[in-house]
Design a protein around this motif. Structure first.
Motif, mmCIF file in Angstrom:
data_model
loop_
_atom_site.group_PDB
_atom_site.id
_atom_site.type_symbol
_atom_site.label_atom_id
_atom_site.label_comp_id
_atom_site.label_asym_id
_atom_site.label_seq_id
_atom_site.Cartn_x
_atom_site.Cartn_y
_atom_site.Cartn_z
ATOM 1 N N ALA A 54 -91.908 18.734 -35.440
ATOM 2 C CA ALA A 54 -91.396 17.360 -35.498
ATOM 3 C C ALA A 54 -90.474 17.093 -34.309
ATOM 4 N N ASP A 55 -89.598 18.049 -34.001
ATOM 5 C CA ASP A 55 -88.679 17.892 -32.873
ATOM 6 C C ASP A 55 -89.440 17.769 -31.547
ATOM 7 N N ALA A 56 -90.451 18.625 -31.351
ATOM 8 C CA ALA A 56 -91.221 18.616 -30.102
ATOM 9 C C ALA A 56 -91.978 17.306 -29.909
ATOM 10 N N LEU A 57 -92.408 16.684 -31.016
ATOM 11 C CA LEU A 57 -93.148 15.432 -30.934
ATOM 12 C C LEU A 57 -92.240 14.194 -30.983
ATOM 13 N N GLY A 58 -90.954 14.417 -31.219
ATOM 14 C CA GLY A 58 -90.024 13.294 -31.300
ATOM 15 C C GLY A 58 -90.055 12.572 -32.627
ATOM 16 N N ILE A 59 -90.491 13.261 -33.676
ATOM 17 C CA ILE A 59 -90.546 12.663 -35.014
ATOM 18 C C ILE A 59 -89.207 12.887 -35.702
ATOM 19 N N GLU A 60 -88.539 11.799 -36.076
ATOM 20 C CA GLU A 60 -87.262 11.911 -36.767
ATOM 21 C C GLU A 60 -87.510 11.993 -38.270
ATOM 22 N N ILE A 61 -87.080 13.085 -38.875
ATOM 23 C CA ILE A 61 -87.254 13.296 -40.309
ATOM 24 C C ILE A 61 -85.960 12.877 -41.005
ATOM 25 N N LYS A 62 -86.074 11.905 -41.926
ATOM 26 C CA LYS A 62 -84.887 11.397 -42.632
ATOM 27 C C LYS A 62 -85.180 11.349 -44.119
ATOM 28 N N GLY A 63 -85.208 12.459 -44.768
ATOM 29 C CA GLY A 63 -85.536 12.450 -46.175
ATOM 30 C C GLY A 63 -84.576 13.269 -47.003
ATOM 31 N N LYS A 64 -84.981 13.486 -48.230
ATOM 32 C CA LYS A 64 -84.194 14.259 -49.189
ATOM 33 C C LYS A 64 -84.463 15.754 -48.970
ATOM 34 N N THR A 65 -83.409 16.555 -48.945
ATOM 35 C CA THR A 65 -83.538 18.003 -48.821
ATOM 36 C C THR A 65 -83.761 18.608 -50.201
#
Length: 90
Positions: A54-65
């Protein structure tokens, strides 16, 4: 629709060898893409992506842990949704 996937032999950290169904994939996001060999879990209701992808593709993950059980033990995950398109190329 039926699919067939080749099985790839892998060695686990404990030394045990397993065979897993795999498929070559390409993930893309906002002009960035990466090619991988993914493990197919035909019985799964969800799919997981390592944070580094996700980091390498620039995808921001904003969810529940949360914590999920896997074959290799419990892992911490961040639950989020990502729309995906699956295409078959010959």
């Amino acid at each position: 629709m039926a699919f067939a996937f080749p099985y790839k032999k892998e060695k686990l950290p404990n030394g045990k060898e397993v065979f897993r169904p795999t498929i070559p994939i390409e993930l893309g996001y906002k002009g960035h893409s990466m090619k991988f060999v993914a493990i197919v879990d035909s019985g799964s209701d969800v799919s997981y992506m390592p944070q580094w992808i996700a980091d390498a593709l620039g995808i921001e993950i904003k969810g529940k842990t949360s914590v999920v059980d896997t074959v290799n033990g419990k892992i911490k995950v961040i639950e989020d949704f990502l729309n995906a398109t699956i295409r078959h190329r010959k």
